[in-house]
Design a protein around this motif. Structure first.
Motif, PDB file in Angstrom:
ATOM      1  N   ASP A 206       1.056  -1.036  -0.194  1.00  0.00           N
ATOM      2  CA  ASP A 206       0.057   0.012   0.132  1.00  0.00           C
ATOM      3  C   ASP A 206       0.998   1.191  -0.053  1.00  0.00           C
ATOM      4  O   ASP A 206       1.735   1.190   0.615  1.00  0.00           O
ATOM      5  CB  ASP A 206      -0.975   0.042   1.273  1.00  0.00           C
ATOM      6  N   GLY A 207       0.525   2.320  -0.771  1.00  0.00           N
ATOM      7  CA  GLY A 207       1.181   3.493  -0.730  1.00  0.00           C
ATOM      8  C   GLY A 207       2.603   3.318  -2.069  1.00  0.00           C
ATOM      9  O   GLY A 207       3.522   4.092  -1.763  1.00  0.00           O
ATOM     10  N   SER A 208       1.818   2.795  -3.048  1.00  0.00           N
ATOM     11  CA  SER A 208       2.666   2.507  -4.185  1.00  0.00           C
ATOM     12  C   SER A 208       3.252   3.839  -4.776  1.00  0.00           C
ATOM     13  O   SER A 208       4.350   4.031  -5.165  1.00  0.00           O
ATOM     14  CB  SER A 208       2.302   1.734  -5.476  1.00  0.00           C
ATOM     15  N   SER A 209       2.552   4.849  -4.525  1.00  0.00           N
ATOM     16  CA  SER A 209       2.963   6.067  -5.290  1.00  0.00           C
ATOM     17  C   SER A 209       4.115   6.912  -4.464  1.00  0.00           C
ATOM     18  O   SER A 209       4.794   7.788  -4.764  1.00  0.00           O
ATOM     19  CB  SER A 209       1.871   7.293  -5.310  1.00  0.00           C
TER      20      SER A 209
ATOM     21  N   ASN B  92      -7.674  13.010   1.084  1.00  0.00           N
ATOM     22  CA  ASN B  92      -8.432  13.629   0.322  1.00  0.00           C
ATOM     23  C   ASN B  92      -9.070  15.073   0.575  1.00  0.00           C
ATOM     24  O   ASN B  92     -10.022  15.233   0.488  1.00  0.00           O
ATOM     25  CB  ASN B  92      -9.737  12.653  -0.025  1.00  0.00           C
TER      26      ASN B  92
ATOM     27  N   ARG C 154      -8.635  17.324  -1.572  1.00  0.00           N
ATOM     28  CA  ARG C 154      -9.619  17.686  -2.689  1.00  0.00           C
ATOM     29  C   ARG C 154     -11.228  17.903  -2.409  1.00  0.00           C
ATOM     30  O   ARG C 154     -11.748  18.620  -2.996  1.00  0.00           O
ATOM     31  CB  ARG C 154      -9.424  16.749  -3.929  1.00  0.00           C
TER      32      ARG C 154
ATOM     33  N   TYR D  38       0.764  13.866   8.120  1.00  0.00           N
ATOM     34  CA  TYR D  38       0.116  13.238   6.907  1.00  0.00           C
ATOM     35  C   TYR D  38       1.244  12.923   5.847  1.00  0.00           C
ATOM     36  O   TYR D  38       1.881  13.808   5.179  1.00  0.00           O
ATOM     37  CB  TYR D  38      -0.638  14.104   6.163  1.00  0.00           C
TER      38      TYR D  38
ATOM     39  N   GLY E 196       0.639  10.539   3.175  1.00  0.00           N
ATOM     40  CA  GLY E 196      -0.012  10.050   2.093  1.00  0.00           C
ATOM     41  C   GLY E 196       0.165   8.703   1.931  1.00  0.00           C
ATOM     42  O   GLY E 196      -0.265   8.110   0.812  1.00  0.00           O
ATOM     43  N   GLY E 197       0.748   8.013   2.884  1.00  0.00           N
ATOM     44  CA  GLY E 197       0.465   6.331   2.822  1.00  0.00           C
ATOM     45  C   GLY E 197      -0.254   6.122   3.942  1.00  0.00           C
ATOM     46  O   GLY E 197      -0.217   6.328   5.064  1.00  0.00           O
ATOM     47  N   MET E 198      -1.344   5.483   3.692  1.00  0.00           N
ATOM     48  CA  MET E 198      -2.368   4.920   4.907  1.00  0.00           C
ATOM     49  C   MET E 198      -1.566   3.989   5.903  1.00  0.00           C
ATOM     50  O   MET E 198      -1.906   4.280   7.106  1.00  0.00           O
ATOM     51  CB  MET E 198      -3.532   4.221   4.193  1.00  0.00           C
TER      52      MET E 198
ATOM     53  N   PHE F 199      -7.454  10.112  11.265  1.00  0.00           N
ATOM     54  CA  PHE F 199      -6.987  10.020   9.742  1.00  0.00           C
ATOM     55  C   PHE F 199      -8.446  10.162   9.102  1.00  0.00           C
ATOM     56  O   PHE F 199      -9.289   9.487   9.600  1.00  0.00           O
ATOM     57  CB  PHE F 199      -6.546   8.666   9.695  1.00  0.00           C
TER      58      PHE F 199
ATOM     59  N   TYR G  21     -10.608   9.946   5.325  1.00  0.00           N
ATOM     60  CA  TYR G  21     -10.689  10.014   3.855  1.00  0.00           C
ATOM     61  C   TYR G  21     -11.967   9.933   3.490  1.00  0.00           C
ATOM     62  O   TYR G  21     -12.620   8.615   3.347  1.00  0.00           O
ATOM     63  CB  TYR G  21      -9.864   8.720   3.332  1.00  0.00           C
TER      64      TYR G  21
ATOM     65  N   LYS H 265     -11.897   6.474  -1.972  1.00  0.00           N
ATOM     66  CA  LYS H 265     -10.937   5.524  -2.625  1.00  0.00           C
ATOM     67  C   LYS H 265     -10.491   4.037  -1.799  1.00  0.00           C
ATOM     68  O   LYS H 265     -10.164   3.240  -2.630  1.00  0.00           O
ATOM     69  CB  LYS H 265      -9.605   6.516  -2.899  1.00  0.00           C
ATOM     70  N   LEU H 266     -10.574   4.390  -0.742  1.00  0.00           N
ATOM     71  CA  LEU H 266      -9.992   3.312   0.061  1.00  0.00           C
ATOM     72  C   LEU H 266     -11.009   2.144   0.160  1.00  0.00           C
ATOM     73  O   LEU H 266     -12.188   2.201   0.362  1.00  0.00           O
ATOM     74  CB  LEU H 266      -9.692   3.684   1.508  1.00  0.00           C
TER      75      LEU H 266
ATOM     76  N   GLU I 183      -7.953  -2.548   2.981  1.00  0.00           N
ATOM     77  CA  GLU I 183      -7.391  -1.590   3.853  1.00  0.00           C
ATOM     78  C   GLU I 183      -8.218  -1.263   5.017  1.00  0.00           C
ATOM     79  O   GLU I 183      -7.648  -1.146   6.227  1.00  0.00           O
ATOM     80  CB  GLU I 183      -7.165  -0.249   2.938  1.00  0.00           C
TER      81      GLU I 183
HETATM   82  P1  FDP Z   1      -1.573   4.747  -2.888  1.00  0.00           P
HETATM   83  O1  FDP Z   1      -2.505   5.334  -4.025  1.00  0.00           O
HETATM   84  O2  FDP Z   1      -0.277   5.494  -2.983  1.00  0.00           O
HETATM   85  O3  FDP Z   1      -1.491   3.432  -3.021  1.00  0.00           O
HETATM   86  O4  FDP Z   1      -4.673   2.814  -0.583  1.00  0.00           O
HETATM   87  C1  FDP Z   1      -3.876   4.039  -1.459  1.00  0.00           C
HETATM   88  C2  FDP Z   1      -3.443   4.951  -1.121  1.00  0.00           C
HETATM   89  O5  FDP Z   1      -2.154   5.226  -1.367  1.00  0.00           O
HETATM   90  C3  FDP Z   1      -3.234   5.238   0.434  1.00  0.00           C
HETATM   91  O6  FDP Z   1      -2.103   4.612   1.240  1.00  0.00           O
HETATM   92  C4  FDP Z   1      -3.317   6.665   0.910  1.00  0.00           C
HETATM   93  O7  FDP Z   1      -3.700   7.094   2.272  1.00  0.00           O
HETATM   94  C5  FDP Z   1      -4.164   7.186   0.018  1.00  0.00           C
HETATM   95  O8  FDP Z   1      -4.115   6.251  -1.216  1.00  0.00           O
HETATM   96  C6  FDP Z   1      -3.944   8.398  -0.639  1.00  0.00           C
HETATM   97  O9  FDP Z   1      -4.700   8.909  -1.495  1.00  0.00           O
HETATM   98  P2  FDP Z   1      -4.647  10.299  -2.435  1.00  0.00           P
HETATM   99  O10 FDP Z   1      -3.981   9.665  -3.936  1.00  0.00           O
HETATM  100  O11 FDP Z   1      -5.831  10.598  -2.579  1.00  0.00           O
HETATM  101  O12 FDP Z   1      -3.718  11.189  -1.982  1.00  0.00           O
END
Ligand code: FDP
Length: 287
Positions: free
Chosen positions: A89-92, A172, A174, A198, A200-202, A217, A219, A229-230, A235
């Motif tokens: 989780d948190g690939s970005s 989120n 936005r 924060y 950006g990784g859950m 936290f 979302y 999104k979650l 998750e």
């Molecule tokens: P990611 O897309 O980087 O995998 O579950 C996905 C997640 O990360 C969570 O870890 C994180 O909290 C959330 O998305 C961040 O979402 P935003 O793209 O809206 O910032």
């Protein structure tokens, strides 16, 4: 803890050790494929997923798996345990070397459809940061373990508790453009001088709330994505078990996350999770 559950958790710990190693030595490039949500997969997403699958196949007690990276649940055999997981989780955040994590929810079921988070017999997250740690919730509380130089997990916190305190992780943001209720809530936290934490990784964001013992936290959803999104299964449900067993709470604004039945594998949900009073504040402000 039952011996069989101990064995299943051992399997998942082995997977975590291998993923931690893969993160250290692998490239952070793209796999050239998309997951079922149309999100571009990293080579590491695919590798981490393969690692969990292969480890689970070695343990006959695990009869069923479902992964955020797979289109459907996969029957492995007749084992009574079922593992739902997000392998990375948190690939970005991988390519910028921020902390990422894995999430596991463990059930006794032969299908995930219809389960509730409250049905989990255990939940576990792994955090791949400067150190690799796991946080585990079974029936006797929430504990943290750290991976040592001998590649063994050593108990580092045997009673994680979440109380109240001024720390916030507003996901989120936005949504606050369209939703005045969310904007007002975020403004409240700012005016009250809450500390912003924060990443950006859950996983690391919630790990922080668990380990610091306070915080919220959020979302929420908005517009075309009213559920955010979650994902509930991969998750939110495991995170909710960890937080609730530590003395915190998790809600979608109306219903306790642990009481939401799973209607489809990729079901999404808004989530407000952390200190009890903060979750209540979110429910009042946003439901
Ligand atoms: P990611 O897309 O980087 O995998 O579950 C996905 C997640 O990360 C969570 O870890 C994180 O909290 C959330 O998305 C961040 O979402 P935003 O793209 O809206 O910032």
């Amino acid at each position: 803890m039952e011996d069989e559950l101990f064995s299943v958790l051992g399997t998942l710990k082995d997977a975590v050790k291998k993923i931690a190693h893969a993160i250290e030595v692998s490239g952070t490039g793209k796999a050239g494929t998309q997951n079922i949500y149309g999100e571009e997969q990293l080579a590491l997403d695919v590798l981490s997923d393969n690692i969990v699958q292969e480890e689970c196949k070695k343990n006959p007690l695990i009869g069923l798996i479902a992964s955020e990276e797979l289109p459907d649940e996969v029957k492995l055999g007749n084992g009574k345990y079922a593992v739902a997981y997000d392998p990375l989780d948190g690939s970005s955040l991988v390519d910028v070397n921020l902390a990422v994590g894995s999430i596991f929810g463990i059930y006794k079921t032969d299908t995930f459809l219809g389960v509730k988070g409250a049905d989990q017999v255990a939940a576990m997250i792994a955090v791949y940061g400067p150190k690799t740690t796991i946080v585990l919730a079974v029936d006797n509380g929430v504990k943290e373990f750290v991976l040592n130089i001998e590649n063994k997990f050593i108990l580092s916190n045997d009673n994680i508790k979440v109380g109240e305190g001024k720390m916030f992780a507003p996901g989120n943001l936005r949504a606050a453009i369209e939703r005045k209720d969310y904007l007002d809530l975020v403004n409240f936290w700012c005016k009250e001088q809450y500390t912003l934490r924060y990443s950006g990784g859950m996983v690391p964001d919630l790990n922080q709330i668990l380990l610091k013992g306070k915080g919220i936290f959020s979302y929420p959803g908005y517009g075309d994505a009213p559920n955010g999104k979650l994902r509930l299964l991969f998750e939110c449900a495991p995170m909710a078990l960890l937080m609730t067993q530590a003395g915190g709470a998790a809600s979608d604004g109306t219903i306790d996350i642990l009481e939401k039945p799973l209607k489809k594998l990729d079901q999404r949900t808004p989530i407000y999770i952390g200190s009890k009073a903060e979750v209540e504040r979110c429910c009042k402000a946003l439901s």
